[in-house]
Enzyme design. Structure first.
Site, PDB file in Angstrom:
ATOM      1  N   LYS A  30     -40.711  16.310 -25.271  1.00  0.00           N
ATOM      2  CA  LYS A  30     -41.725  15.285 -24.984  1.00  0.00           C
ATOM      3  C   LYS A  30     -43.049  15.946 -24.573  1.00  0.00           C
ATOM      4  O   LYS A  30     -44.134  15.466 -24.920  1.00  0.00           O
ATOM      5  CB  LYS A  30     -41.205  14.343 -23.893  1.00  0.00           C
ATOM      6  CG  LYS A  30     -42.178  13.285 -23.436  1.00  0.00           C
ATOM      7  CD  LYS A  30     -42.437  12.174 -24.456  1.00  0.00           C
ATOM      8  CE  LYS A  30     -43.590  11.310 -23.985  1.00  0.00           C
ATOM      9  NZ  LYS A  30     -43.715  10.041 -24.591  1.00  0.00           N
TER      10      LYS A  30
ATOM     11  N   LYS B 285     -50.856  12.556 -15.943  1.00  0.00           N
ATOM     12  CA  LYS B 285     -49.680  13.117 -15.261  1.00  0.00           C
ATOM     13  C   LYS B 285     -48.882  14.022 -16.211  1.00  0.00           C
ATOM     14  O   LYS B 285     -48.460  15.111 -15.850  1.00  0.00           O
ATOM     15  CB  LYS B 285     -48.843  11.924 -14.762  1.00  0.00           C
ATOM     16  CG  LYS B 285     -47.421  12.150 -14.328  1.00  0.00           C
ATOM     17  CD  LYS B 285     -46.355  11.821 -15.360  1.00  0.00           C
ATOM     18  CE  LYS B 285     -46.274  10.434 -15.936  1.00  0.00           C
ATOM     19  NZ  LYS B 285     -45.260  10.218 -16.942  1.00  0.00           N
TER      20      LYS B 285
HETATM   21  P1  NAP Z   1     -45.953   1.211 -16.343  1.00  0.00           P
HETATM   22  O1  NAP Z   1     -46.309   0.069 -17.225  1.00  0.00           O
HETATM   23  O2  NAP Z   1     -46.931   1.699 -15.355  1.00  0.00           O
HETATM   24  O3  NAP Z   1     -44.576   0.836 -15.619  1.00  0.00           O
HETATM   25  C1  NAP Z   1     -43.967   1.690 -14.681  1.00  0.00           C
HETATM   26  C2  NAP Z   1     -42.688   1.055 -14.219  1.00  0.00           C
HETATM   27  O4  NAP Z   1     -42.046   1.939 -13.280  1.00  0.00           O
HETATM   28  C3  NAP Z   1     -42.911  -0.267 -13.456  1.00  0.00           C
HETATM   29  O5  NAP Z   1     -41.820  -1.122 -13.717  1.00  0.00           O
HETATM   30  C4  NAP Z   1     -42.898   0.205 -12.002  1.00  0.00           C
HETATM   31  O6  NAP Z   1     -42.567  -0.814 -11.076  1.00  0.00           O
HETATM   32  C5  NAP Z   1     -41.804   1.242 -12.075  1.00  0.00           C
HETATM   33  N1  NAP Z   1     -41.847   2.197 -10.956  1.00  0.00           N
HETATM   34  C6  NAP Z   1     -42.818   3.102 -10.714  1.00  0.00           C
HETATM   35  N2  NAP Z   1     -42.515   3.827  -9.610  1.00  0.00           N
HETATM   36  C7  NAP Z   1     -41.320   3.369  -9.175  1.00  0.00           C
HETATM   37  C8  NAP Z   1     -40.481   3.707  -8.087  1.00  0.00           C
HETATM   38  N3  NAP Z   1     -40.813   4.679  -7.226  1.00  0.00           N
HETATM   39  N4  NAP Z   1     -39.321   3.031  -7.931  1.00  0.00           N
HETATM   40  C9  NAP Z   1     -38.968   2.038  -8.797  1.00  0.00           C
HETATM   41  N5  NAP Z   1     -39.729   1.668  -9.834  1.00  0.00           N
HETATM   42  C10 NAP Z   1     -40.892   2.325 -10.027  1.00  0.00           C
HETATM   43  O7  NAP Z   1     -45.574   2.502 -17.215  1.00  0.00           O
HETATM   44  P2  NAP Z   1     -44.996   2.573 -18.706  1.00  0.00           P
HETATM   45  O8  NAP Z   1     -46.134   2.644 -19.659  1.00  0.00           O
HETATM   46  O9  NAP Z   1     -43.919   1.575 -18.873  1.00  0.00           O
HETATM   47  O10 NAP Z   1     -44.368   4.054 -18.665  1.00  0.00           O
HETATM   48  C11 NAP Z   1     -43.121   4.323 -18.053  1.00  0.00           C
HETATM   49  C12 NAP Z   1     -42.738   5.766 -18.395  1.00  0.00           C
HETATM   50  O11 NAP Z   1     -42.642   5.907 -19.821  1.00  0.00           O
HETATM   51  C13 NAP Z   1     -43.757   6.805 -17.901  1.00  0.00           C
HETATM   52  O12 NAP Z   1     -43.090   7.970 -17.487  1.00  0.00           O
HETATM   53  C14 NAP Z   1     -44.594   7.050 -19.154  1.00  0.00           C
HETATM   54  O13 NAP Z   1     -45.205   8.329 -19.119  1.00  0.00           O
HETATM   55  C15 NAP Z   1     -43.552   6.927 -20.253  1.00  0.00           C
HETATM   56  N6  NAP Z   1     -44.054   6.527 -21.577  1.00  0.00           N
HETATM   57  C16 NAP Z   1     -45.020   5.564 -21.715  1.00  0.00           C
HETATM   58  C17 NAP Z   1     -45.443   5.222 -22.999  1.00  0.00           C
HETATM   59  C18 NAP Z   1     -46.503   4.157 -23.237  1.00  0.00           C
HETATM   60  O14 NAP Z   1     -47.043   4.078 -24.362  1.00  0.00           O
HETATM   61  N7  NAP Z   1     -46.813   3.313 -22.283  1.00  0.00           N
HETATM   62  C19 NAP Z   1     -44.881   5.832 -24.129  1.00  0.00           C
HETATM   63  C20 NAP Z   1     -43.875   6.753 -23.939  1.00  0.00           C
HETATM   64  C21 NAP Z   1     -43.463   7.096 -22.669  1.00  0.00           C
HETATM   65  P3  NAP Z   1     -43.714  -1.830 -10.545  1.00  0.00           P
HETATM   66  O15 NAP Z   1     -43.720  -2.969 -11.505  1.00  0.00           O
HETATM   67  O16 NAP Z   1     -43.261  -2.205  -9.188  1.00  0.00           O
HETATM   68  O17 NAP Z   1     -45.015  -1.065 -10.507  1.00  0.00           O
END
Ligand code: NAP
Length: 285
Positions: A169, A237
């Site tokens: 990744k 990050k």
């Molecule tokens: P996001 O929309 O910011 O969502 C993050 C999620 O994690 C939310 O549900 C948040 O809860 C939860 N969370 C964060 N800290 C936490 C903790 N300490 N304990 C429990 N829950 C926690 O992010 P995302 O875009 O879905 O990305 C999630 C992961 O996938 C990241 O590592 C990102 O790098 C990776 N990713 C993202 C993409 C993309 O296109 N977006 C693509 C591939 C991979 P709350 O609702 O309470 O904030």
């Protein structure tokens, strides 16, 4: 049928959970912000856990998709309080290889298997179930959960031991940084010449320079729209992780560093929660 719990209903987790539900795997959900879990759970009639500990008691497989390394550790430590032996934890967050190895070691003490299974394909891929998934961990564990992963991803590749999914990744994220730089700079150059952007994006998308980012984000960015897809602060990050890994193996990642610094300017300007295509904003400033 294996019962699946999903932790993290963010931009990625929500689409993944919907596909797990459609296939009949999803049993329980947990989201740190409870309202989000309640909205989602009530729509789909899924059991909502109010804590990670409660979720761990009820399921055979736990999918995790949270933000950062520290968040993954928070979840893993909470899981250890109630998790049953032989449960399988699949972490789909993007974190470092080191974190994946540590998480696997913590859970092994409890007789729990762990796969690092980061994904690529954006929010669109999560919604459509067409993600690319890169897996580190034991192949026999992967085979047990493959039918579950197949509802979220169309490409599932076992890379090697624990941590190699996250290392792969990191390769992806370095490439994504370069593509972001190339596409945003080229489109800013096109815009400065007053070229018809829709036609430009159409023709270039279908030639040798065509790519997913141009096709899926090109037009929106040239209209100044960067709706949350992959957040600037999350890619920032990832690039910090990549730079540290690069240092460890003696590889210079100049484009990655440049992109990380550009993201710092964007975050300071209030674009941290926007899609990474907001880099276009710096190019036309
Ligand atoms: P996001 O929309 O910011 O969502 C993050 C999620 O994690 C939310 O549900 C948040 O809860 C939860 N969370 C964060 N800290 C936490 C903790 N300490 N304990 C429990 N829950 C926690 O992010 P995302 O875009 O879905 O990305 C999630 C992961 O996938 C990241 O590592 C990102 O790098 C990776 N990713 C993202 C993409 C993309 O296109 N977006 C693509 C591939 C991979 P709350 O609702 O309470 O904030």
């Amino acid at each position: 049928m294996l019962k699946v719990g999903m932790i993290g209903l963010g931009a990625m987790g929500e689409g993944m959970a919907k596909n797990l539900d459609k296939a009949g795997f999803l049993n329980t959900i947990y989201n740190r912000t409870t309202e989000k879990a309640q909205d989602f759970g009530h729509k789909l009639n899924i059991h909502i856990s109010l804590s990670v500990e409660e979720l761990a008691k009820n399921v055979d497989v736990i999918c995790v998709c949270v933000s950062r390394d520290t968040d993954v550790f928070e979840v893993i430590h909470a899981l250890t309080k109630t998790i049953r032996p032989n449960t399988i934890v699949i972490d789909m967050s993007t974190v470092s290889s080191h974190t994946a190895k540590q998480a696997a070691a913590i859970l092994a003490v409890y007789g729990v298997d762990f796969l690092d299974a980061p994904v690529s394909g954006g929010v669109e891929g999560a919604n459509k179930g067409t993600l690319a998934m890169m897996i580190g961990g034991n192949l026999s564990v992967l085979e047990k959960v493959r039918p579950i992963l197949e509802v979220m991803a169309t490409r599932i590749v076992h890379i090697g031991d624990t941590g190699t999914g996250q290392a792969t990744k990191a390769v992806n994220q370095i490439m994504a940084a370069g593509i972001n730089q190339a596409v945003t700079e080229a489109l800013a150059f096109a815009k400065a010449q007053h070229l018809p952007m829709e036609k430009i994006i159409d023709v270039i998308s279908n030639g040798a320079a065509g790519n997913w980012f141009l096709q899926n984000r090109g037009l929106a960015m040239t209209n100044g729209n960067y709706p949350a897809g992959f957040k600037v602060k999350l890619h920032h990050k990832d690039l910090e992780i990549c730079e540290e890994m690069g240092e460890n193996v003696g590889v210079s990642l100049s484009l990655t560093t440049q992109t990380r610094l550009d993201y710092e300017l964007l975050i300071a300007d209030g674009f941290g929660d926007c899609d990474i295509s907001a880099l276009y904003h710096l190019k036309v400033k």
